[in-house]
Design a protein around this motif. Structure first.
Motif, PDB file in Angstrom:
ATOM      1  N   LYS A 142       0.883  -1.277  -0.003  1.00 14.67           N
ATOM      2  CA  LYS A 142      -0.108   0.325  -0.469  1.00 14.67           C
ATOM      3  C   LYS A 142       1.263   1.211  -0.211  1.00 14.67           C
ATOM      4  O   LYS A 142       0.594   1.726  -1.120  1.00 14.67           O
ATOM      5  CB  LYS A 142      -1.236  -0.430   1.099  1.00 14.67           C
ATOM      6  N   GLU A 143       1.833   0.949   0.673  1.00 12.20           N
ATOM      7  CA  GLU A 143       2.896   2.235   0.605  1.00 12.20           C
ATOM      8  C   GLU A 143       3.615   2.853  -0.670  1.00 12.20           C
ATOM      9  O   GLU A 143       4.050   3.749  -0.355  1.00 12.20           O
ATOM     10  CB  GLU A 143       4.346   1.964   1.845  1.00 12.20           C
ATOM     11  N   ASP A 144       3.330   1.619  -1.512  1.00 16.95           N
ATOM     12  CA  ASP A 144       3.750   1.916  -2.772  1.00 16.95           C
ATOM     13  C   ASP A 144       2.992   3.301  -3.736  1.00 16.95           C
ATOM     14  O   ASP A 144       3.990   3.572  -4.164  1.00 16.95           O
ATOM     15  CB  ASP A 144       3.855   1.112  -3.706  1.00 16.95           C
ATOM     16  N   PRO A 154       3.874  -1.162  10.673  1.00 18.86           N
ATOM     17  CA  PRO A 154       4.308  -2.192   9.463  1.00 18.86           C
ATOM     18  C   PRO A 154       3.745  -2.537   8.270  1.00 18.86           C
ATOM     19  O   PRO A 154       2.392  -1.521   8.274  1.00 18.86           O
ATOM     20  CB  PRO A 154       4.159  -3.614   9.641  1.00 18.86           C
ATOM     21  N   ARG A 155       4.284  -2.109   7.057  1.00 22.64           N
ATOM     22  CA  ARG A 155       3.865  -2.110   5.495  1.00 22.64           C
ATOM     23  C   ARG A 155       2.630  -2.791   5.212  1.00 22.64           C
ATOM     24  O   ARG A 155       3.125  -4.266   5.737  1.00 22.64           O
ATOM     25  CB  ARG A 155       5.057  -2.212   4.493  1.00 22.64           C
ATOM     26  N   GLN A 156       2.236  -2.936   4.047  1.00 23.27           N
ATOM     27  CA  GLN A 156       0.247  -3.449   4.010  1.00 23.27           C
ATOM     28  C   GLN A 156       0.474  -4.339   2.821  1.00 23.27           C
ATOM     29  O   GLN A 156       0.267  -3.586   1.913  1.00 23.27           O
ATOM     30  CB  GLN A 156      -0.859  -2.838   4.038  1.00 23.27           C
ATOM     31  N   PRO A 157       1.078  -5.359   2.033  1.00 29.98           N
ATOM     32  CA  PRO A 157       0.905  -5.876   1.671  1.00 29.98           C
ATOM     33  C   PRO A 157      -0.694  -6.147   0.644  1.00 29.98           C
ATOM     34  O   PRO A 157      -1.233  -6.184   1.164  1.00 29.98           O
ATOM     35  CB  PRO A 157       2.036  -7.780   1.912  1.00 29.98           C
ATOM     36  N   LEU A 158      -0.439  -5.994  -0.539  1.00 30.06           N
ATOM     37  CA  LEU A 158      -1.183  -5.982  -1.411  1.00 30.06           C
ATOM     38  C   LEU A 158      -1.656  -7.141  -2.301  1.00 30.06           C
ATOM     39  O   LEU A 158       0.015  -7.622  -2.566  1.00 30.06           O
ATOM     40  CB  LEU A 158      -0.761  -4.556  -2.446  1.00 30.06           C
ATOM     41  N   ASN A 159      -2.675  -7.635  -2.376  1.00 31.29           N
ATOM     42  CA  ASN A 159      -3.144  -9.046  -3.556  1.00 31.29           C
ATOM     43  C   ASN A 159      -2.089  -7.731  -4.653  1.00 31.29           C
ATOM     44  O   ASN A 159      -3.067  -7.879  -5.138  1.00 31.29           O
ATOM     45  CB  ASN A 159      -4.462  -9.677  -2.817  1.00 31.29           C
TER      46      ASN A 159
END
Length: 215
Positions: A142-144, A154-159
């Protein structure tokens, strides 16, 4: 180059049209190889094609020369003679030439074979986003796409689906403009060293107008 490699990889696979009988050469590599071999492009191509035909057997063979636009006119003339010699040498040879600009006069045919020109359009936005995702060296977060919180969360991974939708709306994908080479080069930089797509080199001043990826 990226599209050309995808094409050759597909058709050179086992059981495919060329079945491993493919010689892929970028123009700069061909120029350097011929110089190091101490001969002409024709000599180099003859030796390389003979080795290819004896190593992988009989059948249709494909010679790919990529990025012809980098050649000077005198080099194009030498290459033309080399290709005509290669076509005389192997009747089963097929030739694929790529260039970012029209080759101009004299390239309507080679030997007794007609050259068919085909313009490759840029990728639709959906396909561009899919290619970018496939070539990234890490997962997207999400932070991208938005500034990270300041509390150390912590960074939140995206599907895959969520990342795809955000890519479609991103400035980065817009400036890459559907050009496969730009997309692949830009995606290759998305690794553990790049904290966010917002910091991607292609978005930096001087690169953003063309989607150029700084080395």
């Amino acid at each position: 180059t990226a599209t050309c490699r995808e094409f050759t990889n597909h058709f050179s696979g086992p059981g495919r049209l060329f079945g491993g009988r493919v010689l892929f050469l970028q123009s700069q590599v061909l120029r350097g190889a011929a110089t190091r071999a101490g001969g002409s492009m024709e000599d180099f191509l003859r030796q390389a094609l003979m080795q290819l035909s004896t190593t992988v057997g009989q059948g249709l063979s494909l010679l790919v020369i990529d990025d012809l636009h980098i050649f000077q006119e005198v080099e194009k003339d030498e290459l033309r003679l080399a290709l005509e010699g290669a076509l005389r040498l192997l009747e089963s040879l097929r030739v694929l030439l790529t260039s970012r600009c029209a080759l101009g006069g004299g390239w309507d045919s080679l030997e007794h074979s007609k050259i068919v020109s085909e313009h490759i359009a840029t990728l639709p936005r959906e396909d561009a986003a899919e290619l970018f995702q496939r070539r990234c060296a890490r997962q997207l977060y999400k932070e991208d796409f938005e500034a990270p919180p300041c509390n150390g969360t912590p960074r939140q991974p995206l599907n895959v689906s969520s990342a795809h939708e955000l890519l479609l709306q991103s400035q980065l994908l817009k400036i890459l403009d559907g050009v496969p080479g730009r997309i692949v080069s830009a995606a290759a930089l998305v690794d553990g060293n790049l904290s966010s797509l917002l910091n991607h080199p292609a978005l930096q001043p001087g690169n953003a107008s063309t989607g150029t990826v700084a080395p």
